[in-house]
Design a protein around this motif. Structure first.
Motif, PDB file in Angstrom:
ATOM      1  N   SER A  12      30.904 -10.076  18.927  1.00  9.02           N
ATOM      2  CA  SER A  12      31.808  -9.001  18.534  1.00  9.02           C
ATOM      3  C   SER A  12      30.966  -7.769  18.251  1.00  9.02           C
ATOM      4  N   HIS A  13      31.611  -6.723  17.790  1.00 11.47           N
ATOM      5  CA  HIS A  13      30.878  -5.492  17.486  1.00 11.47           C
ATOM      6  C   HIS A  13      29.975  -5.648  16.264  1.00 11.47           C
ATOM      7  N   VAL A  14      30.120  -6.715  15.493  1.00 11.22           N
ATOM      8  CA  VAL A  14      29.295  -6.909  14.294  1.00 11.22           C
ATOM      9  C   VAL A  14      28.234  -7.983  14.439  1.00 11.22           C
ATOM     10  N   GLY A  15      28.312  -8.834  15.470  1.00 10.58           N
ATOM     11  CA  GLY A  15      27.297  -9.866  15.600  1.00 10.58           C
ATOM     12  C   GLY A  15      27.620 -10.904  16.647  1.00 10.58           C
ATOM     13  N   TYR A  16      26.906 -12.022  16.549  1.00 13.65           N
ATOM     14  CA  TYR A  16      26.981 -13.097  17.526  1.00 13.65           C
ATOM     15  C   TYR A  16      27.182 -14.421  16.805  1.00 13.65           C
ATOM     16  N   SER A  17      27.758 -15.386  17.504  1.00 13.63           N
ATOM     17  CA  SER A  17      28.029 -16.685  16.900  1.00 13.63           C
ATOM     18  C   SER A  17      27.877 -17.785  17.941  1.00 13.63           C
ATOM     19  N   LEU A  18      27.403 -18.942  17.480  1.00 11.02           N
ATOM     20  CA  LEU A  18      27.313 -20.110  18.340  1.00 11.02           C
ATOM     21  C   LEU A  18      27.727 -21.327  17.528  1.00 11.02           C
ATOM     22  N   ILE A  19      28.627 -22.122  18.087  1.00 11.68           N
ATOM     23  CA  ILE A  19      29.030 -23.377  17.466  1.00 11.68           C
ATOM     24  C   ILE A  19      28.499 -24.497  18.341  1.00 11.68           C
ATOM     25  N   LYS A  20      27.771 -25.410  17.722  1.00 13.99           N
ATOM     26  CA  LYS A  20      27.193 -26.544  18.453  1.00 13.99           C
ATOM     27  C   LYS A  20      27.007 -27.704  17.476  1.00 13.99           C
ATOM     28  N   ASN A  21      27.444 -28.893  17.878  1.00 10.73           N
ATOM     29  CA  ASN A  21      27.273 -30.099  17.065  1.00 10.73           C
ATOM     30  C   ASN A  21      27.775 -29.931  15.633  1.00 10.73           C
ATOM     31  N   ASN A  22      28.948 -29.380  15.482  1.00 11.55           N
ATOM     32  CA  ASN A  22      29.592 -29.170  14.181  1.00 11.55           C
ATOM     33  C   ASN A  22      28.906 -28.134  13.294  1.00 11.55           C
ATOM     34  N   TYR A  23      27.956 -27.384  13.834  1.00 13.91           N
ATOM     35  CA  TYR A  23      27.325 -26.302  13.084  1.00 13.91           C
ATOM     36  C   TYR A  23      27.690 -24.978  13.728  1.00 13.91           C
ATOM     37  N   ARG A  24      27.838 -23.965  12.883  1.00  9.72           N
ATOM     38  CA  ARG A  24      28.101 -22.616  13.381  1.00  9.72           C
ATOM     39  C   ARG A  24      27.015 -21.692  12.857  1.00  9.72           C
ATOM     40  N   LEU A  25      26.340 -21.025  13.777  1.00  6.56           N
ATOM     41  CA  LEU A  25      25.336 -20.030  13.447  1.00  6.56           C
ATOM     42  C   LEU A  25      25.948 -18.661  13.699  1.00  6.56           C
ATOM     43  N   ILE A  26      25.815 -17.777  12.721  1.00  8.46           N
ATOM     44  CA  ILE A  26      26.298 -16.397  12.851  1.00  8.46           C
ATOM     45  C   ILE A  26      25.116 -15.474  12.596  1.00  8.46           C
ATOM     46  N   VAL A  27      24.896 -14.535  13.505  1.00 11.65           N
ATOM     47  CA  VAL A  27      23.820 -13.555  13.350  1.00 11.65           C
ATOM     48  C   VAL A  27      24.449 -12.171  13.373  1.00 11.65           C
ATOM     49  N   MET A  28      24.269 -11.445  12.259  1.00 13.93           N
ATOM     50  CA  MET A  28      24.780 -10.072  12.141  1.00 13.93           C
ATOM     51  C   MET A  28      23.648  -9.201  11.630  1.00 13.93           C
ATOM     52  N   ASP A  29      23.244  -8.231  12.422  1.00 13.93           N
ATOM     53  CA  ASP A  29      22.091  -7.392  12.082  1.00 13.93           C
ATOM     54  C   ASP A  29      20.929  -8.289  11.693  1.00 13.93           C
ATOM     55  N   LYS A  30      20.506  -8.249  10.425  1.00 15.56           N
ATOM     56  CA  LYS A  30      19.391  -9.087   9.982  1.00 15.56           C
ATOM     57  C   LYS A  30      19.857 -10.253   9.121  1.00 15.56           C
ATOM     58  N   GLU A  31      21.147 -10.463   9.063  1.00 15.70           N
ATOM     59  CA  GLU A  31      21.695 -11.561   8.273  1.00 15.70           C
ATOM     60  C   GLU A  31      21.981 -12.756   9.178  1.00 15.70           C
ATOM     61  N   ILE A  32      21.620 -13.944   8.690  1.00 15.17           N
ATOM     62  CA  ILE A  32      21.849 -15.178   9.441  1.00 15.17           C
ATOM     63  C   ILE A  32      22.603 -16.157   8.553  1.00 15.17           C
ATOM     64  N   TYR A  33      23.641 -16.747   9.121  1.00 12.58           N
ATOM     65  CA  TYR A  33      24.454 -17.719   8.405  1.00 12.58           C
ATOM     66  C   TYR A  33      24.525 -18.998   9.228  1.00 12.58           C
ATOM     67  N   LEU A  34      24.482 -20.131   8.537  1.00 14.86           N
ATOM     68  CA  LEU A  34      24.620 -21.425   9.191  1.00 14.86           C
ATOM     69  C   LEU A  34      25.586 -22.267   8.360  1.00 14.86           C
ATOM     70  N   PHE A  35      26.611 -22.782   9.009  1.00 16.86           N
ATOM     71  CA  PHE A  35      27.613 -23.578   8.311  1.00 16.86           C
ATOM     72  C   PHE A  35      27.787 -24.926   9.004  1.00 16.86           C
ATOM     73  N   ASN A  36      27.996 -25.962   8.210  1.00 17.27           N
ATOM     74  CA  ASN A  36      28.348 -27.275   8.718  1.00 17.27           C
ATOM     75  C   ASN A  36      29.866 -27.342   8.727  1.00 17.27           C
ATOM     76  N   LEU A  37      30.469 -27.170   9.879  1.00 20.12           N
ATOM     77  CA  LEU A  37      31.924 -27.074   9.980  1.00 20.12           C
ATOM     78  C   LEU A  37      32.644 -28.373   9.638  1.00 20.12           C
ATOM     79  N   SER A  38      31.971 -29.501   9.796  1.00 19.76           N
ATOM     80  CA  SER A  38      32.627 -30.774   9.470  1.00 19.76           C
ATOM     81  C   SER A  38      32.749 -30.959   7.959  1.00 19.76           C
TER      82      SER A  38
END
Length: 102
Positions: A12-38
């Motif tokens: 999107s205009h604010v960042g990128y995201s990838l979901i793989k193996n029940n994890y979601r990685l979000i990268v926005m500027d210099k911020e990184i988030y990782l979530f266990n979706l399960s």
């Protein structure tokens, strides 16, 4: 594999995201988030620092998808200007044209 096992990439205009193996990685500027979706489907517990191995694996995959995501960007509506990294088969070009992309 199963189609459910395939990674899901988005941007999107604010960042990128990838979901793989029940994890979601979000990268926005210099911020990184990782979530266990399960275990955290509301994405409240950022695991980016707690799970560096998974973060690095998903970040590497994200960069791969991010680099190839622009495959369908076309400079203009002339299909002769499609480079070798863009779709060149007639069916894909016709489909893109029917959708108004070219």
């Amino acid at each position: 594999g199963n189609k459910a096992d395939l990674p899901v990439y988005s941007e999107s205009h604010v960042g990128y995201s990838l979901i793989k193996n029940n994890y979601r990685l979000i990268v926005m500027d210099k911020e990184i988030y990782l979530f266990n979706l399960s275990k955290d489907n509301k994405e409240l517990n950022n695991l980016a620092n707690a799970l560096p191995k998974i973060r690095k694996e998903l970040d590497s995959a994200l960069k791969k998808y991010k680099g190839s995501y622009n495959l369908f960007y076309l400079k203009n509506k002339n299909t002769k200007n499609i480079t070798k990294s863009r779709p060149s088969d007639k069916e894909t070009i016709d489909r893109l044209r029917s959708l108004g992309y070219i």
